[in-house]
Design a protein around this motif. Structure first.
Motif, mmCIF file in Angstrom:
data_model
loop_
_atom_site.group_PDB
_atom_site.id
_atom_site.type_symbol
_atom_site.label_atom_id
_atom_site.label_comp_id
_atom_site.label_asym_id
_atom_site.label_seq_id
_atom_site.Cartn_x
_atom_site.Cartn_y
_atom_site.Cartn_z
ATOM 1 N N TRP A 151 0.849 -1.193 0.000
ATOM 2 C CA TRP A 151 0.000 0.000 0.000
ATOM 3 C C TRP A 151 0.883 1.241 0.000
ATOM 4 O O TRP A 151 2.009 1.218 0.515
ATOM 5 C CB TRP A 151 -0.891 0.035 1.246
ATOM 6 N N TYR A 187 1.067 -5.193 7.331
ATOM 7 C CA TYR A 187 1.908 -4.419 6.415
ATOM 8 C C TYR A 187 2.773 -3.491 7.262
ATOM 9 O O TYR A 187 2.327 -2.997 8.303
ATOM 10 C CB TYR A 187 1.057 -3.562 5.482
ATOM 11 N N GLN A 193 -8.829 2.830 -2.782
ATOM 12 C CA GLN A 193 -8.454 3.834 -1.797
ATOM 13 C C GLN A 193 -9.253 3.671 -0.502
ATOM 14 O O GLN A 193 -10.436 3.349 -0.521
ATOM 15 C CB GLN A 193 -8.693 5.231 -2.383
ATOM 16 N N ILE A 210 -4.764 5.639 2.265
ATOM 17 C CA ILE A 210 -3.879 4.674 1.632
ATOM 18 C C ILE A 210 -4.519 4.212 0.327
ATOM 19 O O ILE A 210 -5.733 4.268 0.155
ATOM 20 C CB ILE A 210 -3.611 3.456 2.529
ATOM 21 N N GLN A 211 -3.671 3.760 -0.592
ATOM 22 C CA GLN A 211 -4.149 3.184 -1.843
ATOM 23 C C GLN A 211 -3.133 2.151 -2.317
ATOM 24 O O GLN A 211 -1.960 2.199 -1.946
ATOM 25 C CB GLN A 211 -4.351 4.250 -2.903
ATOM 26 N N PRO A 212 -3.572 1.171 -3.100
ATOM 27 C CA PRO A 212 -2.648 0.141 -3.567
ATOM 28 C C PRO A 212 -1.513 0.744 -4.378
ATOM 29 O O PRO A 212 -1.693 1.703 -5.128
ATOM 30 C CB PRO A 212 -3.525 -0.765 -4.444
ATOM 31 N N ARG A 213 -0.328 0.208 -4.227
ATOM 32 C CA ARG A 213 0.824 0.670 -5.018
ATOM 33 C C ARG A 213 1.093 -0.329 -6.120
ATOM 34 O O ARG A 213 1.087 -1.527 -5.906
ATOM 35 C CB ARG A 213 2.049 0.802 -4.115
#
Length: 288
Positions: free
Chosen positions: A180, A213, A262, A285-288
Motif C-alpha cells: 500500500w 503491512y 483507496q 492509503i491506496q494500492p501501489r
C-alpha cells in the motif's frame, strides 16, 4: 528438638500458603526447606486457550486464557517470556487468580504481560490449580503473540472467530495487494514532522489469517508505520504510527475497507503525543 534417655524428639512446622505458593518446613524458627507441590488425582486441570501456536494479543501485552479445573477452588495464571517446561518451578508471585464455576470452567478475559512488542518471540502461560490450601496441579501452554486491538476472548481474535463463525478462510484476504502507498503531510510539531512523507507499506505476514503491512521502520530513528487486521472476521483495520513514545492509531471498520482501492481512515486515538503536535484529521492509503 529434645533428647531423653531412650529417644530423640524432633518438632517441626509445615506452613501451607492459603493463596498459592510453595509450602515451607521450619525447625523451630529456622526454615529448613520447601515442599514440592502435591498433585492429587482429584483435580483435573486443562488449558484450552491459548491452544499453542499463535494467540491474539492486545497492544498492551495481554492475552485471554480459558480451560477447566475440576475439583479446584482457585486457578492462578501468569505469563513468562520464553518456554517454561517445568511449571512446578515457576514463581507464582503476581499471578492473576479466578474461581472456577460449578462445572470447573475458568477463564481470564485478559492476563499479561506479554513483552517485546512488536516482536513475536515465544511466551508461556503457566496455570496453577488450588484444591483447598494446596497447589494441586499445574500446566503450561506456549504461544506466539499476534499483536492487535483485542484478544481471542474480547472479540476480533482468531480463536473466537473460529469458534463462533466457522473456520477463517484465506479467501477473505486473497485479493489484497502486496503493498500500500501512504502519503501524509499534515503532521505538525517538531516531534512529529518526520511522519510526513510518502511511505510504502509492504506485506510482512499473513500468519493464521492475520495481515500485517509495515514500512520497516524501527520507531526510533525512522517512524514505524503498520497496517493490520487480526482476521477475516476482525472488526477493523488499524493504521498505526510509532515514533519514540508517540503512538497514533487510525481505524477503519472492516466492512468499509476496500481491499483493491483507496481507503480513508478518520477515527484516531493517540498516546504520548506532545501538546504542540498536530495530527491529521484523516489519512489515506491506496494500492501501489
Amino acid at each position: 528438638m529434645g533428647q531423653t534417655d531412650n529417644a530423640i524428639s524432633i518438632k517441626f512446622e509445615i506452613r501451607i500458603p492459603t493463596v498459592g505458593g510453595i509450602p515451607t518446613v521450619s525447625l523451630g524458627q529456622n526454615p529448613i526447606g520447601e515442599l514440592q507441590p502435591v498433585f492429587p488425582s482429584a483435580v483435573t486441570l486443562s488449558i484450552t486457550v491459548p491452544s499453542g501456536g499463535s494467540a491474539a494479543t492486545t497492544f498492551t501485552g495481554k492475552i485471554c486464557a480459558a480451560g477447566t479445573a475440576v475439583g479446584a477452588n482457585t486457578v492462578y495464571a501468569k505469563i513468562f517470556s520464553g518456554i517454561i517446561t517445568d511449571p512446578g518451578s515457576a514463581s507464582m508471585s503476581g499471578a492473576a487468580s479466578t474461581t472456577p464455576d460449578s462445572s470447573g470452567n475458568w477463564s481470564f478475559s485478559e492476563v499479561g504481560t506479554v513483552t517485546n512488542y512488536p516482536s513475536t518471540s515465544t511466551h508461556t502461560l503457566v496455570v496453577w490449580a488450588r484444591e483447598g490450601s494446596i497447589i494441586a496441579d499445574a500446566k503450561t501452554a506456549s504461544f506466539t503473540p499476534v499483536w492487535g486491538s483485542s484478544t481471542d476472548c474480547s472479540g476480533g481474535g482468531q480463536s473466537l472467530a473460529a469458534s463462533s463463525l466457522g473456520t477463517p478462510s484465506a479467501l477473505a484476504f486473497e485479493t489484497i495487494p502486496t503493498q500500500w502507498e501512504l502519503k501524509v503531510g499534515s503532521f505538525g510539531g517538531a516531534s512529529l514532522g518526520s511522519l510526513n512523507g510518502s511511505w510504502g507499506l509492504k506485506l510482512q505476514t499473513s500468519l493464521n489469517e492475520r495481515v500485517v503491512y509495515c514500512n520497516g521502520g524501527d520507531a526510533l530513528s525512522t517512524p514505524r508505520i503498520q497496517l493490520t487486521c487480526d482476521s477475516p472476521f476482525g472488526k477493523a483495520w488499524l493504521l498505526r504510527f510509532e515514533l519514540g513514545e508517540c503512538r497514533i492509531t487510525y481505524s477503519l471498520c472492516a466492512t468499509r475497507f476496500n481491499g483493491q482501492g483507496q481507503n480513508v481512515f478518520r477515527d484516531v486515538a493517540s498516546a504520548g503525543v506532545p501538546e504542540d503536535a498536530a495530527i491529521p484529521a484523516s489519512v489515506t492509503i491506496q494500492p501501489r
